[in-house]
Motif scaffolding. Structure first.
Motif, PDB file in Angstrom:
ATOM      1  N   SER A   1       0.834  -1.200   0.000  1.00  0.00           N
ATOM      2  CA  SER A   1       0.000   0.000   0.000  1.00  0.00           C
ATOM      3  C   SER A   1       0.868   1.248   0.000  1.00  0.00           C
ATOM      4  O   SER A   1       1.991   1.244   0.518  1.00  0.00           O
ATOM      5  N   GLU A   2       0.333   2.311  -0.580  1.00  0.00           N
ATOM      6  CA  GLU A   2       1.003   3.607  -0.479  1.00  0.00           C
ATOM      7  C   GLU A   2       0.874   4.112   0.950  1.00  0.00           C
ATOM      8  O   GLU A   2      -0.099   3.831   1.642  1.00  0.00           O
ATOM      9  N   VAL A   3       1.857   4.876   1.383  1.00  0.00           N
ATOM     10  CA  VAL A   3       1.899   5.312   2.773  1.00  0.00           C
ATOM     11  C   VAL A   3       0.689   6.168   3.147  1.00  0.00           C
ATOM     12  O   VAL A   3       0.194   6.102   4.271  1.00  0.00           O
ATOM     13  N   PHE A   4       0.172   6.934   2.206  1.00  0.00           N
ATOM     14  CA  PHE A   4      -0.932   7.828   2.537  1.00  0.00           C
ATOM     15  C   PHE A   4      -2.271   7.105   2.689  1.00  0.00           C
ATOM     16  O   PHE A   4      -3.217   7.670   3.214  1.00  0.00           O
ATOM     17  N   THR A   5      -2.334   5.836   2.276  1.00  0.00           N
ATOM     18  CA  THR A   5      -3.591   5.107   2.401  1.00  0.00           C
ATOM     19  C   THR A   5      -3.905   4.742   3.848  1.00  0.00           C
ATOM     20  O   THR A   5      -5.071   4.550   4.194  1.00  0.00           O
ATOM     21  N   PHE A   6      -2.873   4.605   4.684  1.00  0.00           N
ATOM     22  CA  PHE A   6      -3.133   4.289   6.094  1.00  0.00           C
ATOM     23  C   PHE A   6      -2.655   5.410   7.025  1.00  0.00           C
ATOM     24  O   PHE A   6      -2.421   5.202   8.208  1.00  0.00           O
ATOM     25  N   LEU A   7      -2.541   6.614   6.460  1.00  0.00           N
ATOM     26  CA  LEU A   7      -2.093   7.762   7.250  1.00  0.00           C
ATOM     27  C   LEU A   7      -3.116   8.134   8.327  1.00  0.00           C
ATOM     28  O   LEU A   7      -2.761   8.334   9.496  1.00  0.00           O
ATOM     29  N   PHE A   8      -4.401   8.213   7.953  1.00  0.00           N
ATOM     30  CA  PHE A   8      -5.433   8.628   8.907  1.00  0.00           C
ATOM     31  C   PHE A   8      -5.561   7.654  10.081  1.00  0.00           C
ATOM     32  O   PHE A   8      -5.558   8.092  11.245  1.00  0.00           O
ATOM     33  N   PRO A   9      -5.658   6.330   9.839  1.00  0.00           N
ATOM     34  CA  PRO A   9      -5.744   5.412  10.986  1.00  0.00           C
ATOM     35  C   PRO A   9      -4.554   5.504  11.932  1.00  0.00           C
ATOM     36  O   PRO A   9      -4.719   5.387  13.147  1.00  0.00           O
ATOM     37  N   VAL A  10      -3.380   5.725  11.387  1.00  0.00           N
ATOM     38  CA  VAL A  10      -2.188   5.834  12.232  1.00  0.00           C
ATOM     39  C   VAL A  10      -2.299   7.019  13.185  1.00  0.00           C
ATOM     40  O   VAL A  10      -2.022   6.910  14.383  1.00  0.00           O
ATOM     41  N   PHE A  11      -2.732   8.163  12.677  1.00  0.00           N
ATOM     42  CA  PHE A  11      -2.811   9.348  13.535  1.00  0.00           C
ATOM     43  C   PHE A  11      -3.964   9.260  14.529  1.00  0.00           C
ATOM     44  O   PHE A  11      -3.886   9.825  15.619  1.00  0.00           O
ATOM     45  N   VAL A  12      -5.029   8.543  14.176  1.00  0.00           N
ATOM     46  CA  VAL A  12      -6.105   8.303  15.149  1.00  0.00           C
ATOM     47  C   VAL A  12      -5.582   7.441  16.288  1.00  0.00           C
ATOM     48  O   VAL A  12      -5.807   7.728  17.481  1.00  0.00           O
ATOM     49  N   LEU A  13      -4.873   6.369  15.958  1.00  0.00           N
ATOM     50  CA  LEU A  13      -4.295   5.501  16.985  1.00  0.00           C
ATOM     51  C   LEU A  13      -3.273   6.258  17.827  1.00  0.00           C
ATOM     52  O   LEU A  13      -3.197   6.070  19.042  1.00  0.00           O
ATOM     53  N   ALA A  14      -2.489   7.119  17.189  1.00  0.00           N
ATOM     54  CA  ALA A  14      -1.499   7.908  17.928  1.00  0.00           C
ATOM     55  C   ALA A  14      -2.175   8.842  18.921  1.00  0.00           C
ATOM     56  O   ALA A  14      -1.723   9.002  20.059  1.00  0.00           O
ATOM     57  N   ALA A  15      -3.291   9.463  18.498  1.00  0.00           N
ATOM     58  CA  ALA A  15      -4.024  10.359  19.396  1.00  0.00           C
ATOM     59  C   ALA A  15      -4.563   9.605  20.600  1.00  0.00           C
ATOM     60  O   ALA A  15      -4.483  10.081  21.742  1.00  0.00           O
ATOM     61  N   LEU A  16      -5.093   8.405  20.374  1.00  0.00           N
ATOM     62  CA  LEU A  16      -5.588   7.590  21.484  1.00  0.00           C
ATOM     63  C   LEU A  16      -4.446   7.145  22.394  1.00  0.00           C
ATOM     64  O   LEU A  16      -4.587   7.124  23.627  1.00  0.00           O
ATOM     65  N   ALA A  17      -3.320   6.780  21.780  1.00  0.00           N
ATOM     66  CA  ALA A  17      -2.164   6.342  22.560  1.00  0.00           C
ATOM     67  C   ALA A  17      -1.608   7.457  23.428  1.00  0.00           C
ATOM     68  O   ALA A  17      -0.984   7.204  24.464  1.00  0.00           O
ATOM     69  N   MET A  18      -1.815   8.706  23.026  1.00  0.00           N
ATOM     70  CA  MET A  18      -1.373   9.845  23.826  1.00  0.00           C
ATOM     71  C   MET A  18      -2.416  10.234  24.864  1.00  0.00           C
ATOM     72  O   MET A  18      -2.079  10.612  25.990  1.00  0.00           O
ATOM     73  N   ALA A  19      -3.692  10.136  24.489  1.00  0.00           N
ATOM     74  CA  ALA A  19      -4.760  10.632  25.367  1.00  0.00           C
ATOM     75  C   ALA A  19      -4.844   9.851  26.669  1.00  0.00           C
ATOM     76  O   ALA A  19      -4.984  10.436  27.751  1.00  0.00           O
ATOM     77  N   VAL A  20      -4.752   8.522  26.594  1.00  0.00           N
ATOM     78  CA  VAL A  20      -4.902   7.702  27.804  1.00  0.00           C
ATOM     79  C   VAL A  20      -3.788   7.972  28.816  1.00  0.00           C
ATOM     80  O   VAL A  20      -4.062   8.243  29.997  1.00  0.00           O
ATOM     81  N   PRO A  21      -2.503   7.942  28.437  1.00  0.00           N
ATOM     82  CA  PRO A  21      -1.460   8.255  29.419  1.00  0.00           C
ATOM     83  C   PRO A  21      -1.534   9.683  29.949  1.00  0.00           C
ATOM     84  O   PRO A  21      -1.266   9.921  31.124  1.00  0.00           O
ATOM     85  N   ILE A  22      -1.897  10.636  29.088  1.00  0.00           N
ATOM     86  CA  ILE A  22      -2.001  12.024  29.542  1.00  0.00           C
ATOM     87  C   ILE A  22      -3.056  12.137  30.643  1.00  0.00           C
ATOM     88  O   ILE A  22      -2.826  12.746  31.690  1.00  0.00           O
ATOM     89  N   CYS A  23      -4.227  11.535  30.410  1.00  0.00           N
ATOM     90  CA  CYS A  23      -5.287  11.568  31.420  1.00  0.00           C
ATOM     91  C   CYS A  23      -4.836  10.892  32.706  1.00  0.00           C
ATOM     92  O   CYS A  23      -5.098  11.381  33.811  1.00  0.00           O
TER      93      CYS A  23
END
Length: 252
Positions: free
Chosen positions: A211-233
């Motif tokens: 796959s081209e890198v941009f095809t899974f760009l959005f899911p990666v950043f959603v997962l990254a946001a969740l991975a940051m949100a839980v520890p921050i809280c």
């Protein structure tokens, strides 16, 4: 030039470093929480959150952002999705193992620091080269062994230094400094590893699968946001709990 690491501009490297520094700083804050609690279950929970922050965001997302700039001019680059996902899992698990060695007890010991630094530094390398295994090009990818060895040393030394920073840190600036140091370890390792790449391109070869890198760009950043949100809280809640005044019951 057989490949370009900054096809989208130098700013991408800065963004990758800042992402790594933030993820590592948050993960090291979780590591500090783990070392300050006497409850074994809570300690494992904090170390798991730290592994997600460091391994998932500080290392894997940093690598992913930096790889947005990777190109073989005039030729396609594709990514194997399963190998890319495997690199993320390995990164988190390997970082957890390193942090478990270092943060398993409240007391400080040099042997645990050194072993934890080696394991955490190796986790950076495991993620990078597994992630590069997912890269598909029109040809083959090889590596300069000297630069690969240098990338390993950079990651281990800086990861050990970052873990050492967490010993007794109770102020914001030293915590941020620890994140900056570990972010430098991840970024330095990444670009040293990319300098080690030796591509053998064949324009006549069939286009690579994947796959081209941009095809899974959005899911990666959603997962990254969740991975940051839980520890921050979790860190904010723990800080608020420790700062709350304790009232002595009347008549005690």
């Amino acid at each position: 030039m057989d490949h370009d690491d900054f096809a989208m501009g130098q700013w991408l490297g800065v963004l990758a470093y800042l992402t790594s520094a933030v993820g590592c700083a948050l993960g090291l804050a979780c590591t500090l929480q783990a070392r300050s609690t006497g409850n074994a279950r809570k300690r494992l929970m904090w170390l798991a959150l730290a592994a997600v922050s460091i391994g998932g965001v500080g290392i894997w997302v940093m690598h992913f952002i930096a790889m947005l700039g990777f190109s073989t001019p005039g030729l396609p680059v594709r990514y194997d999705i399963l190998r890319t996902a495997l690199s993320a899992v390995l990164s988190v698990v390997a970082v957890f193992c390193g942090l478990l060695v270092f943060g398993v007890r409240n007391s400080f010991a040099w042997r645990r620091l050194l072993l934890g630094g080696v394991l955490t530094g190796l986790a950076v390398n495991v993620m990078h080269y597994t992630g590069m295994w997912a890269v598909q090009v029109k040809g083959t990818i090889g590596y300069d062994p000297t630069l690969v060895a240098l990338s390993v040393v950079i990651a281990i030394v800086a990861a050990t230094a970052a873990l050492w920073f967490t010993v007794g840190l109770d102020k914001l600036l030293p915590r941020l400094a620890a994140g900056l140091v570990m972010g430098a370890a991840v970024s330095g390792m990444h670009y040293t590893g990319m300098a080690a790449v030796r591509l053998h391109l064949d324009p006549a070869a069939p286009d690579p699968a994947g796959s081209e890198v941009f095809t899974f760009l959005f899911p990666v950043f959603v997962l990254a946001a969740l991975a940051m949100a839980v520890p921050i809280c979790a860190v904010l809640m723990a800080s608020a709990s420790s700062a709350a005044p304790r009232h002595t019951p009347v008549g005690s």
